[in-house]
Write a protein that holds these residues in place. Structure first.
Motif, PDB file in Angstrom:
ATOM      1  N   TYR A  88      15.063   1.823 -10.341  1.00  0.00           N
ATOM      2  CA  TYR A  88      15.168   3.276 -10.490  1.00  0.00           C
ATOM      3  C   TYR A  88      16.485   3.636 -11.175  1.00  0.00           C
ATOM      4  O   TYR A  88      16.526   4.442 -12.108  1.00  0.00           O
ATOM      5  CB  TYR A  88      15.072   3.944  -9.115  1.00  0.00           C
ATOM      6  CG  TYR A  88      15.413   5.411  -9.145  1.00  0.00           C
ATOM      7  CD1 TYR A  88      16.653   5.868  -8.732  1.00  0.00           C
ATOM      8  CD2 TYR A  88      14.502   6.344  -9.617  1.00  0.00           C
ATOM      9  CE1 TYR A  88      16.969   7.212  -8.773  1.00  0.00           C
ATOM     10  CE2 TYR A  88      14.814   7.679  -9.659  1.00  0.00           C
ATOM     11  CZ  TYR A  88      16.047   8.117  -9.237  1.00  0.00           C
ATOM     12  OH  TYR A  88      16.353   9.441  -9.284  1.00  0.00           O
ATOM     13  N   SER A 122      14.451  -3.144  -1.078  1.00  0.00           N
ATOM     14  CA  SER A 122      15.037  -1.822  -1.324  1.00  0.00           C
ATOM     15  C   SER A 122      16.022  -1.876  -2.479  1.00  0.00           C
ATOM     16  O   SER A 122      16.048  -0.984  -3.327  1.00  0.00           O
ATOM     17  CB  SER A 122      15.748  -1.309  -0.071  1.00  0.00           C
ATOM     18  OG  SER A 122      14.816  -1.017   0.934  1.00  0.00           O
ATOM     19  N   ASP A 132      21.805  10.411  -5.507  1.00  0.00           N
ATOM     20  CA  ASP A 132      21.409   9.343  -4.593  1.00  0.00           C
ATOM     21  C   ASP A 132      22.583   8.376  -4.454  1.00  0.00           C
ATOM     22  O   ASP A 132      22.750   7.459  -5.259  1.00  0.00           O
ATOM     23  CB  ASP A 132      20.178   8.631  -5.150  1.00  0.00           C
ATOM     24  CG  ASP A 132      19.602   7.603  -4.201  1.00  0.00           C
ATOM     25  OD1 ASP A 132      18.446   7.220  -4.397  1.00  0.00           O
ATOM     26  OD2 ASP A 132      20.306   7.161  -3.266  1.00  0.00           O
ATOM     27  N   GLN A 150      23.369   5.961  -2.302  1.00  0.00           N
ATOM     28  CA  GLN A 150      23.126   4.538  -2.064  1.00  0.00           C
ATOM     29  C   GLN A 150      22.728   3.820  -3.350  1.00  0.00           C
ATOM     30  O   GLN A 150      23.183   2.710  -3.617  1.00  0.00           O
ATOM     31  CB  GLN A 150      22.042   4.345  -1.001  1.00  0.00           C
ATOM     32  CG  GLN A 150      21.890   2.887  -0.604  1.00  0.00           C
ATOM     33  CD  GLN A 150      20.898   2.709   0.521  1.00  0.00           C
ATOM     34  OE1 GLN A 150      19.765   3.180   0.426  1.00  0.00           O
ATOM     35  NE2 GLN A 150      21.331   2.054   1.578  1.00  0.00           N
ATOM     36  N   THR A 151      21.912   4.461  -4.159  1.00  0.00           N
ATOM     37  CA  THR A 151      21.516   3.859  -5.431  1.00  0.00           C
ATOM     38  C   THR A 151      22.732   3.702  -6.343  1.00  0.00           C
ATOM     39  O   THR A 151      22.877   2.685  -7.030  1.00  0.00           O
ATOM     40  CB  THR A 151      20.425   4.701  -6.113  1.00  0.00           C
ATOM     41  OG1 THR A 151      19.292   4.760  -5.233  1.00  0.00           O
ATOM     42  CG2 THR A 151      19.991   4.115  -7.433  1.00  0.00           C
ATOM     43  N   ARG A 163      14.050  -2.134  -5.752  1.00  0.00           N
ATOM     44  CA  ARG A 163      13.422  -0.854  -6.089  1.00  0.00           C
ATOM     45  C   ARG A 163      14.470   0.150  -6.584  1.00  0.00           C
ATOM     46  O   ARG A 163      14.295   0.803  -7.610  1.00  0.00           O
ATOM     47  CB  ARG A 163      12.680  -0.310  -4.864  1.00  0.00           C
ATOM     48  CG  ARG A 163      11.927   0.963  -5.109  1.00  0.00           C
ATOM     49  CD  ARG A 163      11.165   1.453  -3.877  1.00  0.00           C
ATOM     50  NE  ARG A 163      12.015   1.635  -2.701  1.00  0.00           N
ATOM     51  CZ  ARG A 163      12.063   0.800  -1.648  1.00  0.00           C
ATOM     52  NH1 ARG A 163      11.288  -0.262  -1.612  1.00  0.00           N
ATOM     53  NH2 ARG A 163      12.863   1.030  -0.630  1.00  0.00           N
ATOM     54  N   GLN A 164      15.586   0.263  -5.859  1.00  0.00           N
ATOM     55  CA  GLN A 164      16.619   1.226  -6.247  1.00  0.00           C
ATOM     56  C   GLN A 164      17.324   0.800  -7.536  1.00  0.00           C
ATOM     57  O   GLN A 164      17.723   1.649  -8.329  1.00  0.00           O
ATOM     58  CB  GLN A 164      17.615   1.404  -5.102  1.00  0.00           C
ATOM     59  CG  GLN A 164      17.003   2.186  -3.947  1.00  0.00           C
ATOM     60  CD  GLN A 164      17.931   2.263  -2.756  1.00  0.00           C
ATOM     61  OE1 GLN A 164      18.254   1.265  -2.144  1.00  0.00           O
ATOM     62  NE2 GLN A 164      18.375   3.474  -2.446  1.00  0.00           N
TER      63      GLN A 164
END
Length: 187
Positions: free
Chosen positions: A172, A165, A135, A137-138, A168-169
């Protein structure tokens, strides 16, 4: 006979809309039961009273075997169904397959402290490369937040995404990297 008792008999006879008419009559009482059952549970419980009511309702209406004498008997059966649901859920959570051996860790409590050694920095870099493949972007959020020191809103502005966002990311990424670093240190 009360309306609820009449509807219970109609459910037993298999009348098509009887269950739909019964639910509004008993829902508040079932919700009160679920709230009292859930009040004694530990914080962080994933089962909510509304879900418990719905599971119990499905169990009671789906069995087709039950015969209820009156609405009190039905409420008692619902309380028993709720108890069984909670016990079954606790048993599942206690098994290894469902993470019974793991302890719950709040993400805010997990600190990705700056690497103190070159080895830790290399482990973090490897994990960040894997995260980039998984991922991108994360991974960018991690670079901005961790290495550059940007705030959540500054990171959101830099990437052109919402603050929600980024939050949240970031949560994660912290969990993902924590798991990666922990398994990397076990090697």
């Amino acid at each position: 006979m009360s309306e609820a008792t009449q509807l219970l008999e109609a459910v037993e006879r298999g009348e098509p809309h009887a269950a739909e008419e019964l639910l509004p009559l008993v829902y508040d009482e079932l919700r009160r039961l679920a709230n009292s059952r859930m009040a004694s549970e530990k914080p962080g419980q994933t089962l909510q009273p509304t879900a418990l009511v719905h599971e119990a309702w499905l169990k009671l209406m789906g069995s087709g075997r039950e015969r209820w004498q009156d609405s009190r008997h039905f409420i008692a059966a619902a309380a028993e169904a709720m108890r069984r649901i909670m016990v079954d859920r606790a048993r599942r959570k206690a098994t290894g397959k469902h993470g019974g051996q793991h302890q719950r860790v709040e993400l805010e409590a997990v600190d990705l402290a700056p690497p103190t050694t070159d080895e830790n920095l290399l482990l973090l870099d490897e994990a960040l490369k894997r995260l980039t493949e998984h991922d991108a972007q994360t991974a960018e959020i991690v670079k901005l937040r961790y290495f550059v020191g940007l705030t959540t809103s500054e990171s959101a502005d830099a990437l052109g995404i919402s603050v929600a966002s980024v939050k949240r990311q970031w949560a994660y990424a912290r969990a993902w990297l924590f798991r990666q670093l922990r398994s990397g240190s076990d090697r």
